[in-house]
Every structure is written in C-alpha cells, then in structure tokens.
Design an enzyme around this catalytic site. Structure first.
Site: not given
Ligand code: ACM
Ligand code: ZN
Length: 537
Positions: A199, A269, A334
C-alpha cells in the site's frame, strides 16, 4: 408426608434442571451454530487419557494429527491406529459425502467420532469438539475429569468463502502476530486469510527481482498523529516479510486448512512501490512512502511497458509463494485518474487501444493483469472499482462500497465476495460512545448490526445468488498499532460474522445469540485474547 413430597419434588426439579443446564450450556457453547444438533441423555466421562485413532499418513492426515495432538497435549493424547481401552477414543474417519467442509460429530458409547469427506471437514469438526471441551484447554490446562454430553451433530457451511483480512501496511505485524491472527480464523471456522501486503504506507513482501521494494518501500519517515492532518510523529516506521517468512505463514495457515490470498495493490495505492522505483509513475517522481492516510494521485503509469514488466515479475514471485491460493487479489480500489489525464504515455495508450476514458484505461490495466494471472492458472479478485470501465472477464469482485458492486457482479454472472463497510469493516467503532473507545477511523458496526445482516441481497434471484461466494471482514490498521488492539477490534465481531458466514440457520433473535456469545468470552479469556466487552452480560 408433605415434607417428603416437597423433598421429592425439589430433588426431581434439581436433577432435571441440572441436566437441562448441562444440555443448555453445551448446546450454547458452539459458535457458529451447527446445522443439526441433538443432545441425548448421558455423558462420556474421561480422565487424563485420549487416544486419537487415525490410521493414515497422508500430508493432510499428518496436519490434523499434529494440530490435535498439540491442542490436546494436556490430555495426555496418543496417536493410535485402532481403538484402545483405558481412555477415551477420538476416532476420525473419512466417509463418502457431498460437502467438502461438512462433518458429523458423534459422542456416545464412551467414544468421540468425527467423520467427513475431507480432512478439512474433520478439522472443522474438531473445532466444534474444541468448543465442547473445557475452556481451560485454551490456556493449555486440562481438568482431571472431562465430561461431554451424548451428542449428534451434522454441520456444513452456508458459504464456501469465509474470509478475514489484515492490513499489514499501515501498521506492521510480525510473523508470530500474523500466526496468532490465523489462530482466530481457525477458532471461528473462517477459511481464508486475505493478506493486504502492499500500500502507500509500506511494501511488506520481499520481491527478489526488485530489492528496492523492501529496502526503500518498506520504510516511512513518520506517521500521522490521529487525524491531525499534516502533523507527524517523525518516528521512522517499517517492516517487511522475507520470502521465507511468507512461506512460514502460508504453511502455518495451510496446516490449519486456511488459504492465504495475497493482495498486491494496483494501479493505485502504489506510493511505496513508486518510491522504490520512481520510473514506474507517470511523472517519474520523486515520491515518498506515505506518512499519512488516504487516496493519492500518484499511481502506476498505465502507459509504460516497464510497469507491466515489473508487475508481472512481482506476480511471478507471489504465485510461487502462495501455491495453494486459487486467487491473487490485485486491489484495484481508489485509483485517481488525475495523473493519467496529463501523462503522455497514458494518453498514447488510450489512443492506441481505442479507450474512451481513464476508467477504460483502468479496465485495460486490470484486464491485462488478469490475462497474465489467468495464464498462470490463477484467478483475480479486485475491489469493486474494477467494475468501472468494464469488468475483467473472469474476475471476482469484492464488494466494499456497500453491496451494489456485489449485486452488479452477480447479475452479470461474476462471482462476488460481500464485504460492505457497514457490516464488515472491523476498523469501525463498536460503540456509539466513541470517547470510551480506542481511537478509530470512524463508522459504527456492532455485533447486533452484523448479526442482522443477510449477505445475499433480496434483489438477487437464486441463480444470481449462487455467485455470492461468501463474506469477509476487513481490518485496516491506520489506527491499530498492535496485536492486542487487533484482537479488540475483531473479538467478538468475528464470532458474530462467523455465524452469518457459516450457519444456515441462525438464531431468530440477536439476544439469543448474545447469550451464546458468553461462552466464547470464557474461551477468549482462557486463550489470553484481548476482546471487547460490550456484549458481555
Ligand atoms: C478499501 O477499503 N479501500 C477497499
Ligand atoms: Zn502514465
């Protein structure tokens, strides 16, 4: 005379209520609730001697023998090939059956018998027996006399996917801590550990072809203080798993019939990876492993062939490390399109591939990785954003922004795993009195809410509903710094979700379940777990 009648009535009442209490408590010991459970008259009593009767040396049989002999070591257990005198026999047998995880557990005639089609089913049957045995065993102690009711159970799960996720990027957990987390899955009949390994705040898995990922990408120079945006503690923070450590966890889980699904986040991410290899971003950097939480504009460049070369090499190593996982989770959530909009390489890719917008570019990215992963015999899972711009042909969708993603996937013939924030985000508060809780990211998800949830939405017909493989709870660790805190966040919410995931017939009332939950607390206490006390009666 009246005195004697009174005495007779009292004694009868006492005997009757004792028996019922025994039955009541044993029945209530088991979470998730078994499908069929019959408690009969009588008990099997045994002192400190157990014979485990299992006449097979296959790898799965050895796993089971090791696990059970370890758990029952305080009971002076020996492994034998046929039933013995002088102790209780615990007989494990494989039988013809339909369900891979279904099992029978019968206790009668001075014998305990578990049977199933598979060793996995026998293992699950043993987890049920574990809940009937004295809780002192969780602490490694056995009472002198153990008493079990005559009982007949047939049990099988509602869902075949019962997952627990752990984010080791926002905060890092050691191999021993991760194993301890896996123990929680075992206790609650979960069967998938979703390991969130990369991440923005840290790359946590050693990749031999790209050593900077862990040398640089696993370290950050500080961490945000609560939600004081812009304020950092300036304490260097980092950690990663060597490939040997990854293998150790995978084996530990496998020995407990749990599949570990690795998640490698793409295209978003990605800051930790980009900090290690800045040429993989649209601008070329420099980048910094993030000290703060959120969603970041810098993501892998979708127009650069080097990015695919990199990710394919990463996936090659990951597949080797997780040989038993049918899935690789590729993230997909995201991912802002900001950089892609102005990146000449990304724009050229869109032109060449005839992509209408940046959502289609994300879809191109995911589909290309899916093709690569499929060719290696694995399927992909992605967060529900992978639906945007066109879903990859064989992808399974993890529905987290509510249930809509799961519904859309199932209606289009794709598999889905339900993990909606309102029920399955165990980083949420479990009390509305947030001042009395450890600082958390937000939200409110208590056991009663979880228990009332049906993971199959009403809008799906029976055929569509078959695409809902199961459920998963997610544990994001922005504000969860250590294992006791992880335990606090998941216990007893995990027990509650386990019943949603496993039991075909749940209690009609949450209050009935809550009574049953009390026996779990005794187990947690004996095991030394730090559980939340909101549901303690
Ligand atoms: C998430 O909570 N961004 C999958
Ligand atoms: Zn780009």
């Amino acid at each position: 005379m009246r005195k004697y009648v009174f005495l007779f009535v009292s004694i009868t009442f006492l005997l009757f209520s004792c028996k019922n209490n025994e039955n009541y408590s044993f029945e209530n010991n088991i979470i998730p609730k078994p499908l069929n459970l019959e408690i009969n008259d009588g008990f099997v009593e045994f002192g400190n001697k157990v014979f485990l009767v299992l006449n097979d040396d296959s790898q799965d049989a050895l796993r089971l023998k090791n696990y059970i002999s370890d758990y029952l070591s305080p009971c002076n257990i020996s492994i034998v090939s046929e039933e013995q005198k002088g102790g209780v026999n615990l007989v494990l047998t494989l039988i013809e059956a339909q369900s891979k995880e279904g099992y029978h557990l019968t206790i009668e005639d001075n014998k305990i018998e578990i049977s199933s089609l598979t060793y996995n089913g026998l293992f699950l049957g043993f987890q049920t027996l574990r809940q009937l045995l004295p809780p002192e065993l969780e602490a490694g102690n056995a009472p002198e006399l153990i008493r079990l009711p005559h009982i007949k159970i047939y049990d099988e799960p509602r869902f075949k996917y019962r997952g627990m996720h752990l984010d080791v990027c926002r905060h890092f957990f050691t191999v021993e801590e991760v194993k301890s987390y896996v123990d929680l899955l075992v206790m609650h009949k979960f069967n998938v550990f979703h390991w969130h390994l990369t991440d923005d705040q840290g790359w946590r898995i050693e990749i031999k072809a790209y050593p900077e990922l862990t040398r640089v990408g696993s370290q950050r120079s500080g961490t945000l203080i609560k939600k004081n945006w812009g304020e950092y503690d300036d304490i260097p923070y980092g950690g990663y798993y060597t490939q040997d450590e990854i293998k150790e966890v995978v084996k530990y889980a496998e020995d407990r019939f749990i599949t570990v699904i690795p998640e490698i986040e793409m295209p978003g991410h990605a800051l930790a990876g980009l900090t290690a290899y800045p040429e993989l971003g649209c601008t070329g950097g420099p980048y910094e492993v993030s000290k703060t939480w959120g969603v970041f504009d810098d993501v892998f460049c979708a127009g650069n062939e080097k990015v695919f070369e990199f990710l394919e090499a990463v996936i090659d190593e990951v597949i080797e490390l997780f040989p038993n996982s049918p899935y690789i989770h590729i993230g997909g959530d995201e991912c802002p399109k900001t950089m892609w909009k102005t990146c000449p390489k990304c724009q050229l890719r869109m032109k060449e591939e005839g992509l209408a917008d940046e959502h289609e570019l994300q879809s191109y990215f995911v589909q290309r990785m899916e093709k690569y992963i499929n060719a290696k015999g694995k399927q992909i899972i992605g967060w529900d954003e992978i639906l945007e711009g066109g879903l990859a042909p064989n992808a399974t969708v993890m529905s987290w922004r509510g249930e809509e993603g799961g519904i859309a996937a199932a209606k289009s013939g794709h598999n889905a795993i339900m993990t909606p924030g309102g029920y399955c985000y165990f980083d949420h508060y479990q009390s509305e009195d947030t001042d009395s809780e450890p600082f958390a990211i937000g939200g409110f998800t208590n056991c009663e809410k979880i228990y009332g949830w049906n993971p199959i939405p009403d809008s799906l017909n029976n055929d569509e509903a078959k695409h809902i493989l199961g459920v998963q709870a997610n544990v994001w660790t922005e504000y969860i710094l250590d294992l006791p805190h992880v335990q606090y966040m998941v216990l007893p919410r995990m027990a509650t979700l386990s019943e949603v995931a496993w039991s075909k017939q749940r209690d009609a009332e949450y209050s009935t379940f809550k009574k049953r939950l009390q026996t779990m607390f005794v187990r947690y206490k004996n095991a030394g777990y730090n559980y939340a006390k909101h549901e303690v009666e």
